[in-house]
Design a protein around this motif. Sequence first.
Motif, PDB file in Angstrom:
ATOM      1  N   GLU A 146       3.115   2.650   2.975  1.00 47.54           N
ATOM      2  CA  GLU A 146       3.406   1.576   3.924  1.00 47.54           C
ATOM      3  C   GLU A 146       4.815   1.072   3.620  1.00 47.54           C
ATOM      4  O   GLU A 146       5.244   1.080   2.469  1.00 47.54           O
ATOM      5  N   GLU A 190     -15.343 -12.435   3.685  1.00 46.78           N
ATOM      6  CA  GLU A 190     -15.978 -12.559   5.004  1.00 46.78           C
ATOM      7  C   GLU A 190     -17.455 -12.154   4.961  1.00 46.78           C
ATOM      8  O   GLU A 190     -17.885 -11.268   5.685  1.00 46.78           O
ATOM      9  N   TYR A 221       0.842  -1.196   0.000  1.00 48.24           N
ATOM     10  CA  TYR A 221       0.000   0.000   0.000  1.00 48.24           C
ATOM     11  C   TYR A 221       0.874   1.242   0.000  1.00 48.24           C
ATOM     12  O   TYR A 221       1.972   1.236   0.556  1.00 48.24           O
ATOM     13  N   PRO A 249      -5.202 -15.488   9.667  1.00 50.35           N
ATOM     14  CA  PRO A 249      -5.407 -14.516  10.735  1.00 50.35           C
ATOM     15  C   PRO A 249      -5.656 -13.109  10.193  1.00 50.35           C
ATOM     16  O   PRO A 249      -5.339 -12.810   9.048  1.00 50.35           O
ATOM     17  N   SER A 250      -6.207 -12.267  11.052  1.00 49.27           N
ATOM     18  CA  SER A 250      -6.494 -10.888  10.685  1.00 49.27           C
ATOM     19  C   SER A 250      -5.210 -10.179  10.261  1.00 49.27           C
ATOM     20  O   SER A 250      -4.167 -10.321  10.908  1.00 49.27           O
ATOM     21  N   GLY A 251      -5.278  -9.455   9.168  1.00 42.75           N
ATOM     22  CA  GLY A 251      -4.129  -8.684   8.715  1.00 42.75           C
ATOM     23  C   GLY A 251      -3.145  -9.470   7.865  1.00 42.75           C
ATOM     24  O   GLY A 251      -2.094  -8.962   7.500  1.00 42.75           O
ATOM     25  N   CYS A 252      -3.474 -10.707   7.490  1.00 41.61           N
ATOM     26  CA  CYS A 252      -2.512 -11.512   6.724  1.00 41.61           C
ATOM     27  C   CYS A 252      -2.575 -11.200   5.228  1.00 41.61           C
ATOM     28  O   CYS A 252      -1.781 -11.712   4.458  1.00 41.61           O
ATOM     29  N   GLY A 253      -3.531 -10.373   4.823  1.00 46.15           N
ATOM     30  CA  GLY A 253      -3.554  -9.938   3.424  1.00 46.15           C
ATOM     31  C   GLY A 253      -4.676 -10.546   2.585  1.00 46.15           C
ATOM     32  O   GLY A 253      -4.647 -10.440   1.359  1.00 46.15           O
ATOM     33  N   LYS A 254      -5.689 -11.118   3.209  1.00 49.56           N
ATOM     34  CA  LYS A 254      -6.768 -11.770   2.447  1.00 49.56           C
ATOM     35  C   LYS A 254      -7.555 -10.756   1.618  1.00 49.56           C
ATOM     36  O   LYS A 254      -7.781 -10.955   0.422  1.00 49.56           O
ATOM     37  N   THR A 255      -7.963  -9.666   2.285  1.00 54.30           N
ATOM     38  CA  THR A 255      -8.728  -8.644   1.568  1.00 54.30           C
ATOM     39  C   THR A 255      -7.876  -8.021   0.462  1.00 54.30           C
ATOM     40  O   THR A 255      -8.356  -7.796  -0.656  1.00 54.30           O
ATOM     41  N   THR A 256      -6.618  -7.769   0.776  1.00 55.40           N
ATOM     42  CA  THR A 256      -5.710  -7.195  -0.219  1.00 55.40           C
ATOM     43  C   THR A 256      -5.658  -8.082  -1.464  1.00 55.40           C
ATOM     44  O   THR A 256      -5.754  -7.594  -2.598  1.00 55.40           O
ATOM     45  N   ILE A 258      -7.678   1.872  -4.996  1.00 50.76           N
ATOM     46  CA  ILE A 258      -6.792   2.015  -3.833  1.00 50.76           C
ATOM     47  C   ILE A 258      -5.367   1.909  -4.353  1.00 50.76           C
ATOM     48  O   ILE A 258      -4.982   0.905  -4.950  1.00 50.76           O
ATOM     49  N   HIS A 305     -13.945 -17.397   8.274  1.00 53.33           N
ATOM     50  CA  HIS A 305     -13.300 -17.868   9.507  1.00 53.33           C
ATOM     51  C   HIS A 305     -13.952 -19.131  10.022  1.00 53.33           C
ATOM     52  O   HIS A 305     -13.425 -19.810  10.867  1.00 53.33           O
ATOM     53  N   ALA A 317       1.933  -6.076   1.962  1.00 51.90           N
ATOM     54  CA  ALA A 317       0.788  -6.776   2.553  1.00 51.90           C
ATOM     55  C   ALA A 317       0.665  -8.169   1.949  1.00 51.90           C
ATOM     56  O   ALA A 317       0.226  -9.108   2.600  1.00 51.90           O
TER      57      ALA A 317
END
Lengths: 288, 267
Positions: free
Chosen positions: A17, A170, A14, A40-47, A60, A203, A21
């Motif tokens: 940053e 999610e 990003y 886990p949260s923040g591991c880059g799935k959405t990215t 973005i 999840h 990510a």
Amino acid sequence: MATAIKIEDLWVRYREEEDYAVKGLSLEIGEGEFVLLMGPSGCGKTTLCLTIMGIIPRVIKAEVKGSVRVFDLDPLNASPTEIAKYVTIVFQNPEMQLVTTSVYEEVAFPLENFGLPRDEIKRRVKEVLEVVGLSGLEDRSPASLSGGQKQALAIASVLALRPKIIILDEPTSQLDPQGTKRVTDLILKLRKEFETTILAVEHRIEWAVEYVDRILVMSGGKIVLEGDPKTVFSKEIKPEEAGFRPPQVSEIAYKLVRSGVALPTIPISLNEALNIFRGILDERAASS
Amino acid sequence: MSFEYGLYVPGRSVFHRIDPRAKIIWALTVLAFSIYNGNYVMNPIYGGMIYASVLIALISSKPTSFWYKLFGGLSVAILFFSLLFWPASVPLGGKPLLVIPVLGWKYTDLALRLALSKAFLVLSPIIAIATIFITSRPGDLFQALVKWRFPYRLAYIPILALRFLPTVIVEIRTIIDAQKSRALELEKGSIPSRIRKYVAVFVPLMIRMMKSALELGVALDSKGFGAMKTRTFSKELRWRIYDTLILIMFTALYAVMLIVITRFLAW
Ligand SMILES: Nc1ncnc2c1ncn2[C@@H]1O[C@H](COP(=O)(O)OP(=O)(O)OP(=O)(O)O)[C@@H](O)[C@H]1O
Ligand SMILES: [Mg+2]
């Protein structure tokens, strides 16, 4: 089986940053496959999902290296119109992805944006509302729907585009148990009746374990584990590290194994567990 | 009020059924006649008649009680302040009717005319515009603007604002509840301390809204918004004879009354 999504050595950072990510991720998803992406949260799935959609870097801003293919399209350089023919996405928060003031308008909205003919739009809206079970609510406002209905509406609005691939990021994490059931049933219906290619970030696994072709486990921007549910859960998975819970029966099986009970395999569904336990009991009966 | 459709209140009244473009033209007509009367003719009877016509439009569309309270309160407030301040700030001749002792404000018949006309000048267009929003689906207003060749990407911004009105209200309630549970009492304390407390509501709201705006932008993009130069509308607005007739009727009413009243009821 044709390749639906093919990613090679993808790096995404990003703007502003320091760290990436997504870090050198590769994956391949075949047409008609049902794949769960976990981690886990923040591991880059959405990215990852946004990059497949081309939303990163179009909307973005981010630095993207590596190659992404969606069928024969490069979403990093294609127009939204082209991309929408192949792949669409449903987000986590139902509230923020419903942008009109009626159920009808919500489903018609993307079709109108892409300039489809009027009759075609009406036909598709009718058809899709039936599929997701919202027929008869055309004039209701999205704000008046339950969480599960809202998410079903969000799914309807992307289904109307008749994409080859649906990504769901999610889709149930903000829903109550009833809403979750409604949405997971709907996803399974798409899977069984329409054979859509589905990539779902989730999840929870229980609902899908018998239908999903492959699980991808992400951590720190990479895929660290991959395989069918049976393979993935054959070794103990710790929820705190992995960011998701294995099926409850698998967790019980891990405990049994740790306490010295020899199991032929780790079960992933209740039926399977029953068979395994019956087998063990039969064996014991036979040997004593 | 949940504002689930933005400001729109579903219904089947005459105003609900006319084309939103006709309603917009009607409101502009109200505005034009109000400005003309409030600035040049200054006839409170004529002003009151326009005001009565928009009130009838509002009431006939059966809005929720919220709207009655809002415009009832607004009408009283604007009439009151107008009557209080216009006569004081613009010295006019005419027959003195009343003199406020200490302040020395003179209420002449001319001053009263001015004050009432100005109050109606403000009130009538506001209520007319609100009636458009109360009786039109936001999506239809959007289509009206696009038919008038507003760029659709711009024309959708106010529609989004209407769509997210209920969301914002829920967010504000959530934040206030959260802050109350941390013993932040909004209704108590001196004015500066109250302002500080409202900042405690406003700042989290802005942060959440900024995050939501990003999500919304992504969602709009994924639905192909802005992908093409033009878009279709699956339920097309249709201008009917009926819309023309209503417009002619209102315009004729305002014009005829203007002539009649300024001639025979000149104050
Ligand atoms: N718009 C952004 N700008 C900068 N950094 C971002 C942005 N979005 C995500 N990140 C960062 O990128 C990393 C991966 O985030 P991402 O949202 O892809 O994770 P995720 O696996 O979807 O997590 P979650 O399960 O919480 O949704 C995180 O460290 C996050 O802080
Ligand atoms: Mg995410």
